[in-house]
Design a protein around this motif. Structure first.
Motif, PDB file in Angstrom:
ATOM      1  N   GLU A   1       3.482   3.945  -9.792  1.00  0.00           N
ATOM      2  CA  GLU A   1       3.526   5.339  -9.428  1.00  0.00           C
ATOM      3  C   GLU A   1       4.480   5.807  -8.520  1.00  0.00           C
ATOM      4  O   GLU A   1       4.510   6.984  -8.070  1.00  0.00           O
ATOM      5  CB  GLU A   1       2.080   6.044  -9.169  1.00  0.00           C
ATOM      6  CG  GLU A   1       1.157   5.611 -10.292  1.00  0.00           C
ATOM      7  CD  GLU A   1      -0.233   6.212  -9.925  1.00  0.00           C
ATOM      8  OE1 GLU A   1      -0.892   6.906 -10.632  1.00  0.00           O
ATOM      9  OE2 GLU A   1      -0.974   5.678  -8.815  1.00  0.00           O
TER      10      GLU A   1
ATOM     11  N   ALA B   1      -0.343   3.583  -6.728  1.00  0.00           N
ATOM     12  CA  ALA B   1      -0.290   2.168  -7.453  1.00  0.00           C
ATOM     13  C   ALA B   1       1.259   1.926  -7.537  1.00  0.00           C
ATOM     14  O   ALA B   1       2.003   2.883  -7.509  1.00  0.00           O
ATOM     15  CB  ALA B   1      -0.870   2.063  -8.919  1.00  0.00           C
TER      16      ALA B   1
ATOM     17  N   ASP C   1      -3.333   7.961  -3.435  1.00  0.00           N
ATOM     18  CA  ASP C   1      -3.529   6.552  -3.375  1.00  0.00           C
ATOM     19  C   ASP C   1      -2.740   6.061  -4.418  1.00  0.00           C
ATOM     20  O   ASP C   1      -3.175   6.004  -5.757  1.00  0.00           O
ATOM     21  CB  ASP C   1      -4.933   5.914  -3.296  1.00  0.00           C
ATOM     22  CG  ASP C   1      -4.767   4.391  -3.026  1.00  0.00           C
ATOM     23  OD1 ASP C   1      -3.584   3.711  -3.150  1.00  0.00           O
ATOM     24  OD2 ASP C   1      -5.846   3.990  -2.894  1.00  0.00           O
TER      25      ASP C   1
ATOM     26  N   GLU D   1       0.937  -1.125  -0.014  1.00  0.00           N
ATOM     27  CA  GLU D   1       0.044   0.034  -0.064  1.00  0.00           C
ATOM     28  C   GLU D   1       0.902   1.143   0.061  1.00  0.00           C
ATOM     29  O   GLU D   1       1.990   1.301   0.622  1.00  0.00           O
ATOM     30  CB  GLU D   1      -0.966   0.075   1.324  1.00  0.00           C
ATOM     31  CG  GLU D   1      -1.941  -1.097   1.448  1.00  0.00           C
ATOM     32  CD  GLU D   1      -2.859  -1.239   0.190  1.00  0.00           C
ATOM     33  OE1 GLU D   1      -3.000  -0.177  -0.474  1.00  0.00           O
ATOM     34  OE2 GLU D   1      -3.447  -2.248   0.108  1.00  0.00           O
TER      35      GLU D   1
END
Length: 476
Positions: A146, A143, A141, A122
């Motif tokens: 990223e 990925a 948030d 996460e």
């Protein structure tokens, strides 16, 4: 009774975050606050990397602790996040991760994997530039593809957490952030972090915290050494009578445990290297006094909390003062965990003890026969006490990150003719035959000669606000 109408007033994100960046952290305390989270997550290895790349420089803290799942990680980015803290945990306010990070950088990325079977990686990111644009409380948030490059491929399949600081605007305030001066300063910061962590977490590093394996911390690949303020491995170090004082607070009563030590005179240290290391980050005079621990984590290193003045003749006195989080309100622990205020009832009990300890330290300094140790005192009570439990470190891994090297060149040794280290506040170095002079007088004379008396006056005024105790010791 009629129900009153309420209106919800949500803080403006842009202005609020700008204010929260100024909660009193410097770089050392900010990194230590992140390490607090690692320790609370039962990490046994923490790796701090300070990487220079001009305006793209970054700082990273990696640990092998329990990690966080998606929900916990998102909540960790909430200012004032709420959760149950264990009695020996180092966190408390729900501000540390955010405030410590944004005090130094404009973008903080946290990557974590929880210690559960098949847990996913996460990642969340707080970007101050984005918040400035949208003026709203938003985080990203991310990925896996990223993630910023320095935060990738560090956890593999293991649990742990990565905290990455980018946009180091508070550290790289130079006209040329890619220049040699900027690099030199960042190297210096890495050394400061190493020294500070070795002092703050020395009990964890030395394996002295109950029910924990020893903690290992590295800074740019070099292991941080524990710095024991009390030099307990020195045969001539003397432990005086321990004391327990019960103190009340709004959150419950607790015990303050005192362990005073008198360090050996310079001539009685095992070596000159040991004497020099014992002088500590702030040097001998400023290292005398109280070492205040909250749940085995050092918060204050030295100083007498206005119970007496810092003085050359008592510089060998150092006192461990320990309390647990139930007394946080009584001690006024701040968000940065960088300072405390002694409760009034405790100050009253400490005053005669400080006189006793100072008398023994003065005798050791003068190499006279030491007077009898202070008589044992009974536990003082000011309310019903709760017995403090002892807090809680796990084993090493290696950090393969590449970064700049810290400056490890030796510092010049103090001349034998110097009576007081030139860095000690409240005194000045003297060459035999020279007239004694206070630090304040020396500074004022030098400022007058350089035509900077008004500048010194402004510095003194700022010092009285930022560090009243230091200003008092200097006579301002």
């Amino acid at each position: 009774m009629a129900v009153r109408k309420t209106i919800q007033v949500v803080p403006r994100a842009r202005r609020t975050l700008t204010s929260l960046r100024n909660l009193g952290y410097d770089l050392r305390h900010a990194v230590a606050d992140i390490v607090d989270n690692s320790v609370s997550a039962d990490a046994t290895d923490v790796h701090v990397t300070v990487h220079f790349d001009g305006a793209r420089s970054w700082i990273r803290i990696l640990d092998n602790g329990r990690g966080m799942n998606a929900e916990t990680l998102t909540e960790a980015f909430r200012y004032g996040s709420e959760r149950d803290y264990g009695r020996t945990e180092l966190g408390r306010f729900g501000f540390g991760l955010k405030s410590a990070s944004t005090s130094q950088c404009r973008r903080v990325t946290v990557v974590s994997r929880a210690e559960t079977p098949a847990a996913e990686l996460e990642a969340r990111q707080l970007d101050l530039d984005h918040i400035d644009r949208v003026n709203d409380w938003q985080i990203f948030d991310l990925a896996p593809d990223e993630l910023p490059e320095p935060a990738r491929s560090l956890l593999d399949d293991a649990s742990g957490t990565v905290v990455l600081w980018e946009g180091l605007d508070r550290l790289l305030q130079y006209q040329d952030p890619f220049g040699g001066w900027a690099k030199k300063q960042l190297i210096s910061h890495a050394g400061d972090i190493d020294e500070h962590l070795g002092m703050v977490f020395h009990r964890f590093l030395a394996g002295e915290v109950a029910n924990r394996e020893p903690l290992r911390i590295t800074v740019n690949g070099t292991s941080v050494e524990a710095w024991d303020p009390f030099c307990r491995t020195e045969p001539s170090a003397e432990a005086l009578q321990e004391e327990d004082i019960e103190v009340s607070s709004s959150e419950g009563n607790g015990i303050v445990h005192l362990r005073p030590f008198v360090l050996p005179n310079q001539n009685h240290f095992s070596s000159q290297a040991a004497w020099k290391r014992a002088s500590g980050p702030k040097s001998w005079n400023r290292q005398q006094g109280f070492y205040i621990y909250r749940a085995d984590r050092l918060i204050q290193s030295g100083g007498w909390c206005r119970l007496r003045a810092v003085e050359e003749h008592v510089k060998l006195a150092r006192v461990s003062l320990e309390f647990f989080p139930e007394l946080d309100s009584a001690f006024g622990v701040n968000v940065a965990k960088a300072s405390v205020t002694l409760p009034a009832e405790l100050r009253k009990e400490l005053s005669p003890l400080v006189k006793d300890w100072s008398r023994v330290a003065d005798a050791a300094y003068r190499q006279k026969q030491r007077p009898p140790k202070p008589r044992p005192r009974r536990t003082r009570t000011t309310g019903v006490a709760s017995t403090p439990s002892v807090p809680t470190a796990r084993t090493p891994s290696s950090d393969h990150s590449h970064s700049l090297e810290r400056d490890s060149s030796p510092k010049p040794a103090t001349s034998p003719s110097t009576l007081v280290d030139h860095r000690e506040v409240g005194t000045v170095s003297r060459v035999p035959g020279a007239a004694p002079q206070s630090a304040r007088q020396a500074l004022e004379a030098a400022a007058e000669q350089a035509g900077e008396s008004q500048a010194l006056s402004r510095i003194a005024s700022a010092l009285r606000t930022m560090s009243p105790e230091t200003a008092h010791d200097l006579g301002w």
